[in-house]
Design a protein around this motif. Structure first.
Motif, PDB file in Angstrom:
ATOM      1  N   TRP A  62       0.827  -1.214   0.000  1.00 43.05           N
ATOM      2  CA  TRP A  62       0.000   0.000   0.000  1.00 43.05           C
ATOM      3  C   TRP A  62       0.854   1.255   0.000  1.00 43.05           C
ATOM      4  CZ3 TRP A  62      -4.085  -2.183  -1.439  1.00 43.05           C
ATOM      5  CH2 TRP A  62      -4.482  -3.415  -0.908  1.00 43.05           C
ATOM      6  N   ARG A  63       1.887   1.303   0.861  1.00 44.26           N
ATOM      7  CA  ARG A  63       2.729   2.491   0.934  1.00 44.26           C
ATOM      8  C   ARG A  63       3.517   2.681  -0.366  1.00 44.26           C
ATOM      9  NH1 ARG A  63       3.722   5.690   5.043  1.00 44.26           N
ATOM     10  NH2 ARG A  63       2.713   4.250   6.479  1.00 44.26           N
ATOM     11  N   SER A  64       3.864   1.583  -1.032  1.00 50.02           N
ATOM     12  CA  SER A  64       4.638   1.692  -2.276  1.00 50.02           C
ATOM     13  C   SER A  64       3.822   2.309  -3.408  1.00 50.02           C
ATOM     14  CB  SER A  64       5.147   0.310  -2.700  1.00 50.02           C
ATOM     15  OG  SER A  64       4.092  -0.506  -3.184  1.00 50.02           O
ATOM     16  N   VAL A  65       2.484   2.278  -3.295  1.00 52.20           N
ATOM     17  CA  VAL A  65       1.641   2.853  -4.346  1.00 52.20           C
ATOM     18  C   VAL A  65       0.879   4.094  -3.861  1.00 52.20           C
ATOM     19  CG1 VAL A  65       1.391   0.736  -5.664  1.00 52.20           C
ATOM     20  CG2 VAL A  65      -0.226   1.209  -3.813  1.00 52.20           C
ATOM     21  N   GLY A  66       1.325   4.659  -2.730  1.00 56.73           N
ATOM     22  CA  GLY A  66       0.790   5.953  -2.322  1.00 56.73           C
ATOM     23  C   GLY A  66      -0.297   5.952  -1.268  1.00 56.73           C
ATOM     24  N   TYR A  67      -0.549   4.804  -0.614  1.00 57.56           N
ATOM     25  CA  TYR A  67      -1.557   4.748   0.445  1.00 57.56           C
ATOM     26  C   TYR A  67      -0.882   4.432   1.780  1.00 57.56           C
ATOM     27  CZ  TYR A  67      -4.690   4.344  -3.567  1.00 57.56           C
ATOM     28  OH  TYR A  67      -5.349   4.558  -4.744  1.00 57.56           O
ATOM     29  N   LYS A  68      -1.502   4.834   2.879  1.00 58.24           N
ATOM     30  CA  LYS A  68      -0.932   4.554   4.190  1.00 58.24           C
ATOM     31  C   LYS A  68      -1.044   3.075   4.532  1.00 58.24           C
ATOM     32  CE  LYS A  68      -2.111   9.150   5.996  1.00 58.24           C
ATOM     33  NZ  LYS A  68      -2.913   9.890   7.006  1.00 58.24           N
ATOM     34  N   ASN A  69      -2.190   2.483   4.205  1.00 54.71           N
ATOM     35  CA  ASN A  69      -2.455   1.080   4.520  1.00 54.71           C
ATOM     36  C   ASN A  69      -3.701   0.640   3.759  1.00 54.71           C
ATOM     37  OD1 ASN A  69      -4.591   2.302   6.004  1.00 54.71           O
ATOM     38  ND2 ASN A  69      -3.251   2.448   7.803  1.00 54.71           N
ATOM     39  N   LEU A  70      -4.159  -0.586   4.003  1.00 49.50           N
ATOM     40  CA  LEU A  70      -5.345  -1.100   3.314  1.00 49.50           C
ATOM     41  C   LEU A  70      -6.575  -0.254   3.629  1.00 49.50           C
ATOM     42  CD1 LEU A  70      -6.938  -3.175   1.672  1.00 49.50           C
ATOM     43  CD2 LEU A  70      -6.980  -4.649   3.712  1.00 49.50           C
ATOM     44  N   LYS A  71      -6.709   0.178   4.872  1.00 49.02           N
ATOM     45  CA  LYS A  71      -7.861   1.000   5.248  1.00 49.02           C
ATOM     46  C   LYS A  71      -7.889   2.291   4.452  1.00 49.02           C
ATOM     47  CE  LYS A  71     -10.079   3.124   9.287  1.00 49.02           C
ATOM     48  NZ  LYS A  71      -9.990   3.346  10.758  1.00 49.02           N
ATOM     49  N   ASP A  72      -6.726   2.904   4.269  1.00 51.93           N
ATOM     50  CA  ASP A  72      -6.627   4.145   3.487  1.00 51.93           C
ATOM     51  C   ASP A  72      -6.997   3.885   2.032  1.00 51.93           C
ATOM     52  OD1 ASP A  72      -5.983   6.876   3.029  1.00 51.93           O
ATOM     53  OD2 ASP A  72      -4.004   6.294   2.299  1.00 51.93           O
ATOM     54  N   PHE A  73      -6.533   2.746   1.491  1.00 48.39           N
ATOM     55  CA  PHE A  73      -6.874   2.372   0.117  1.00 48.39           C
ATOM     56  C   PHE A  73      -8.387   2.208  -0.040  1.00 48.39           C
ATOM     57  CE2 PHE A  73      -7.950  -1.079  -2.831  1.00 48.39           C
ATOM     58  CZ  PHE A  73      -7.385  -0.626  -4.010  1.00 48.39           C
ATOM     59  N   LYS A  74      -9.011   1.508   0.892  1.00 48.60           N
ATOM     60  CA  LYS A  74     -10.451   1.268   0.812  1.00 48.60           C
ATOM     61  C   LYS A  74     -11.235   2.581   0.885  1.00 48.60           C
ATOM     62  CE  LYS A  74     -10.601  -3.404   2.754  1.00 48.60           C
ATOM     63  NZ  LYS A  74     -11.120  -4.256   3.854  1.00 48.60           N
ATOM     64  N   ARG A  75     -10.800   3.491   1.733  1.00 49.67           N
ATOM     65  CA  ARG A  75     -11.519   4.755   1.895  1.00 49.67           C
ATOM     66  C   ARG A  75     -11.458   5.593   0.614  1.00 49.67           C
ATOM     67  NH1 ARG A  75      -8.929   6.402   5.799  1.00 49.67           N
ATOM     68  NH2 ARG A  75      -7.465   7.801   4.743  1.00 49.67           N
ATOM     69  N   GLU A  76     -10.271   5.686   0.015  1.00 50.15           N
ATOM     70  CA  GLU A  76     -10.116   6.529  -1.170  1.00 50.15           C
ATOM     71  C   GLU A  76     -10.740   5.885  -2.411  1.00 50.15           C
ATOM     72  OE1 GLU A  76      -6.460   8.355  -2.080  1.00 50.15           O
ATOM     73  OE2 GLU A  76      -5.859   8.635   0.012  1.00 50.15           O
ATOM     74  N   VAL A  77     -10.493   4.597  -2.599  1.00 52.55           N
ATOM     75  CA  VAL A  77     -10.969   3.926  -3.805  1.00 52.55           C
ATOM     76  C   VAL A  77     -12.458   3.646  -3.733  1.00 52.55           C
ATOM     77  CG1 VAL A  77     -10.767   1.844  -5.219  1.00 52.55           C
ATOM     78  CG2 VAL A  77      -8.719   2.923  -4.289  1.00 52.55           C
ATOM     79  N   GLY A  78     -12.943   3.320  -2.544  1.00 54.92           N
ATOM     80  CA  GLY A  78     -14.361   2.991  -2.399  1.00 54.92           C
ATOM     81  C   GLY A  78     -15.281   4.111  -2.837  1.00 54.92           C
ATOM     82  N   SER A  79     -14.862   5.351  -2.611  1.00 56.64           N
ATOM     83  CA  SER A  79     -15.699   6.490  -2.989  1.00 56.64           C
ATOM     84  C   SER A  79     -15.715   6.717  -4.494  1.00 56.64           C
ATOM     85  CB  SER A  79     -15.202   7.754  -2.277  1.00 56.64           C
ATOM     86  OG  SER A  79     -13.875   8.065  -2.676  1.00 56.64           O
ATOM     87  N   GLU A  80     -14.676   6.225  -5.190  1.00 55.71           N
ATOM     88  CA  GLU A  80     -14.585   6.427  -6.637  1.00 55.71           C
ATOM     89  C   GLU A  80     -15.255   5.315  -7.433  1.00 55.71           C
ATOM     90  OE1 GLU A  80     -10.638   7.237  -8.027  1.00 55.71           O
ATOM     91  OE2 GLU A  80     -10.013   7.960  -6.058  1.00 55.71           O
ATOM     92  N   LEU A  81     -15.275   4.133  -6.819  1.00 55.06           N
ATOM     93  CA  LEU A  81     -15.695   2.954  -7.563  1.00 55.06           C
ATOM     94  C   LEU A  81     -17.206   2.773  -7.526  1.00 55.06           C
ATOM     95  CD1 LEU A  81     -14.398   0.572  -9.131  1.00 55.06           C
ATOM     96  CD2 LEU A  81     -14.545  -0.733  -7.014  1.00 55.06           C
ATOM     97  N   LYS A  82     -17.792   2.647  -8.689  1.00 52.97           N
ATOM     98  CA  LYS A  82     -19.216   2.357  -8.800  1.00 52.97           C
ATOM     99  C   LYS A  82     -19.402   0.877  -9.107  1.00 52.97           C
ATOM    100  CE  LYS A  82     -20.335   6.955 -10.586  1.00 52.97           C
ATOM    101  NZ  LYS A  82     -20.931   7.719 -11.703  1.00 52.97           N
ATOM    102  N   VAL A  83     -20.592   0.393  -8.894  1.00 54.12           N
ATOM    103  CA  VAL A  83     -20.872  -1.004  -9.201  1.00 54.12           C
ATOM    104  C   VAL A  83     -20.737  -1.214 -10.699  1.00 54.12           C
ATOM    105  CG1 VAL A  83     -22.595  -2.832  -9.121  1.00 54.12           C
ATOM    106  CG2 VAL A  83     -22.405  -1.218  -7.233  1.00 54.12           C
TER     107      VAL A  83
END
Length: 277
Positions: free
Chosen positions: A52-73
């Motif tokens: 996660w840190r290697s691709v710009g996120y703090k951790n999995l939780k940070d990834f889920k928060r940022e990506v979840g808001s962008e991703l539609k079904v």
């Protein structure tokens, strides 16, 4: 489709695997733990944690928060939700569901620009070479059979190891090489890509990997879903891509190609007694 635009050139082999899994299964990852991701990808939990840190996120939780808001079904997700409710079906229904899912995943990642670039390369190639190891041979033979009818000069690369050099020596900068690279590229495919830098011929890779070390090496990359590493690998989606290429190539010089097919019909009719179908 959500494109993460990760810098794949700086990734390790394990990071390529993780990134490819996330690109293909983003919605599932949003509901997964790091252990579930590591089990699916067959890498250590520590590798996933460091990713996660290697691709710009703090951790999995940070990834889920940022990506979840962008991703539609996605259409694939909707279809999968409907089909997953059908229990107790026979094998044919299970296979049909998987086939439809592969086609939806392929279309989610479909790039109209890349597809048209591939068609352009076919149209302007002096000769088309196809490298198709293992089960992809049938796809190459289908492509060869259909576009040869348009008058295209097609060569199936059947040599392996150092025998490949017997073919490579005849490649010119006006040629195009189509490489089927499922799961990974074999040494012969890597040599073909490296040799393109010296000769100048163009390369097209048809692959089931969304994120890989070879994704930046070819001139055009076309994705076709075949399932995860541990699953039965379907050829439904790759066949879909090949058939669409055949049709698109034919439409570029429609009158000329239809004339070629008319000539074939006339030959069949003229010699039907000697060579019946």
């Amino acid at each position: 489709m959500l494109n993460f635009n990760w810098n794949t050139e700086m990734m390790s082999p394990n990071q390529h695997k993780i990134a490819d899994y996330i690109q293909k299964n983003t919605q599932q990852v949003l509901l997964s733990t790091e252990q579930e991701i590591s089990d699916a990808v067959k890498v250590s939990n520590a590798s996933v944690s460091r990713f996660w840190r290697s691709v710009g996120y703090k951790n999995l939780k940070d990834f889920k928060r940022e990506v979840g808001s962008e991703l539609k079904v996605s259409p694939s997700g909707k279809m999968n939700n409907v089909m997953s409710k059908v229990d107790g079906q026979e094998l044919q229904y299970h296979t049909l569901k998987n086939s439809v899912d592969h086609l939806y995943k392929t279309m989610e990642q479909f790039s109209h620009v890349s597809f048209q670039e591939a068609v352009d390369l076919f149209i302007h190639a002096q000769k088309i070479h196809i490298y198709s190891p293992g089960p992809s041979l049938g796809l190459a033979e289908l492509l060869d059979y259909r576009i040869s009818r348009y008058g295209m000069d097609v060569h199936l690369i059947d040599k392996v190891g150092s025998e490949l050099f017997e073919d490579l020596m005849h490649f010119t900068k006006e040629d195009v090489v189509v490489i089927f690279g499922f799961i990974r590229l074999l040494p012969e495919a890597n040599v073909i890509l490296k040799h393109a830098e010296h000769v100048g011929y163009k390369t097209i890779i048809i692959t089931d990997q969304l994120v890989s070390e070879f994704s930046t090496q070819a001139d055009v990359v076309l994705f076709a879903s075949r399932g995860e590493l541990q699953e039965f690998h379907s050829m439904i989606a790759p066949t879909f891509i090949i058939e669409n290429l055949i049709i698109a190539i034919g439409m570029r010089n429609k009158d000329k190609n239809l004339d070629k097919l008319d000539q074939l019909s006339q030959l069949r009719k003229r010699y039907s007694a000697e060579l019946p179908r």
